[in-house]
Design an enzyme around this catalytic site. Structure first.
Site, short mmCIF file in Angstrom:
data_model
loop_
_atom_site.label_atom_id
_atom_site.label_comp_id
_atom_site.label_asym_id
_atom_site.label_seq_id
_atom_site.Cartn_x
_atom_site.Cartn_y
_atom_site.Cartn_z
CB THR A 1 -0.92 0.01 1.11
OG1 THR A 1 -1.80 -1.01 0.98
CG2 THR A 1 -1.65 1.32 1.18
CB THR B 1 0.47 -3.88 6.34
OG1 THR B 1 -0.92 -3.88 5.92
CG2 THR B 1 0.95 -2.39 6.67
CG ASP B 2 -2.55 -7.26 3.76
OD1 ASP B 2 -3.07 -6.47 4.60
OD2 ASP B 2 -3.22 -7.14 2.54
CB SER C 1 2.53 -7.90 1.39
OG SER C 1 1.70 -7.61 2.25
#
Ligand code: ASP
Length: 344
Positions: A20, A99-100, A66
């Site tokens: 992101t 972030t995932d 990710s």
């Protein structure tokens, strides 16, 4: 030009992988319906004028959301990180990431590099708002990450996000929307960045004075029998198909044996069970997992709980993943399988 404390190792290398932080939406108020991984790492640097003060180098290692992170990118990323850290002129590496799955990459890098005293820092950073957002958090996170990367205290794998500094070995995503999206179970952040200055809250891993809370189960190995710190020299296959197949199954009300039996029949190489509470597993699922172990499929037991990890001491039939999240435990078991000869 900003100087790091060791003038010889003054360069900071930024490796972009997408996420992101590199995302774009059609509208500046759309923080959900955007596409990740739209901007190159050079563009991310160019968007932060204050970064011109540092001796930076930027390299695009991958460009993915990710959620789609995987072995091929991981092996390239670890290789590029190691190559740059080996350079005498490089002080640190900063990795931009989605972030995932960041907690998985953080554990992988921690296992690859460790945090022994003197280990050059690898600072992950990310964002919860795309680069096009009115609330874009990526530029400040990137600047803070570079600030931490250059700091004397920095060592080993870290995450800098929303002004906080987290140990890579402890961090996990805890919120799906807020910009303060990360936590570290019971451990808390290592420090914070305030107006461009690093403030340390507690002793950092790698300073030689590690002091994590009781039961965090991470610094001396996040899982039973694991080298949690500094298992350097990991030999990661470049070919994704050469990585062992490891799945996560969950224990829950009504859990049964069939998913595990199907996975074993299909050739799974390892299993992580996301257990309830303190790593407890439904008796029907546990029987299937023990059967899998007897057939040569190792099992690692984590907890679905967001904090606390697995406190040792129960009559545990299956080995514990300690403080690791189920997703990190899957990375850990994968690495163990890569390091042990195939037995079935
Ligand atoms: N789906 C995005 C990713 O992980 C989410 C983010 O970066 O915040 O790449």
């Amino acid at each position: 030009m900003q100087q790091t404390e060791d003038g010889a190792a003054h360069r900071i290398v930024l490796l972009g992988t997408g996420g992101t932080i590199a995302g774009a939406a059609a509208s500046a108020t759309d923080n959900v319906g955007y596409a990740s991984a739209q901007r190159g790492v050079q563009a991310l640097v160019a968007a932060v004028p204050a970064l011109a003060a540092w001796a930076l180098e930027a390299e695009q290692v991958a460009q993915v959301d990710s959620k789609d992170m995987g072995p091929a990118i991981w092996s390239t990323l670890v290789a590029r990180v190691c190559a740059h850290l080996a350079r005498a002129d490089v002080r640190a590496v900063v990795v931009t990431h989605g972030t995932d799955t960041l907690e998985e990459t953080a554990w992988l890098l921690h296992r690859a590099l460790g945090s022994a005293p003197g280990t050059k820092p690898v600072v992950l950073t990310a964002a919860m708002r795309p680069a096009t957002s009115l609330q874009a958090d990526g530029p400040q996170n990137l600047l803070d990450a570079v600030t931490v990367a250059a700091a004397r205290e920095a060592c080993g794998v870290l995450l800098v996000m929303a002004g906080r500094v987290w140990a890579g070995a402890e961090v996990r995503k805890v919120h799906s929307y807020r910009t303060e999206a990360f936590g570290a179970g019971d451990a808390g952040p290592l420090g914070q960045v305030v107006e461009g200055r690093l403030q340390c809250f507690r002793l950092w891993p790698g300073t030689g004075l590690d002091q994590l809370p009781q039961g965090s189960g991470v610094t001396d190995g996040g899982a039973d029998g694991m080298q949690g710190d500094g298992a350097a020299g990991l030999d990661l296959p470049v070919d994704a198909d050469s990585w062992p197949w490891v799945e996560i199954v969950a224990s829950h009300a009504g859990a049964g044996p069939r998913a595990v039996q199907a996975l074993v029949s299909a050739g799974v190489r390892g299993l992580v069970v996301a257990g309830t509470g303190n790593g407890t597993v439904h008796q029907d699922l546990e029987a299937a997992l023990l059967q899998a172990v007897s057939q040569g499929v190792p099992v690692l037991r984590a907890t679905r709980c967001a904090a606390g990890g697995i406190v040792p001491g129960g009559a545990d039939a299956l080995p514990s993943a300690g403080g690791l999240t189920p997703a990190q435990a899957r990375v850990e078991l994968t690495l163990r399988l890569l390091q042990t000869p195939r037995v079935r």
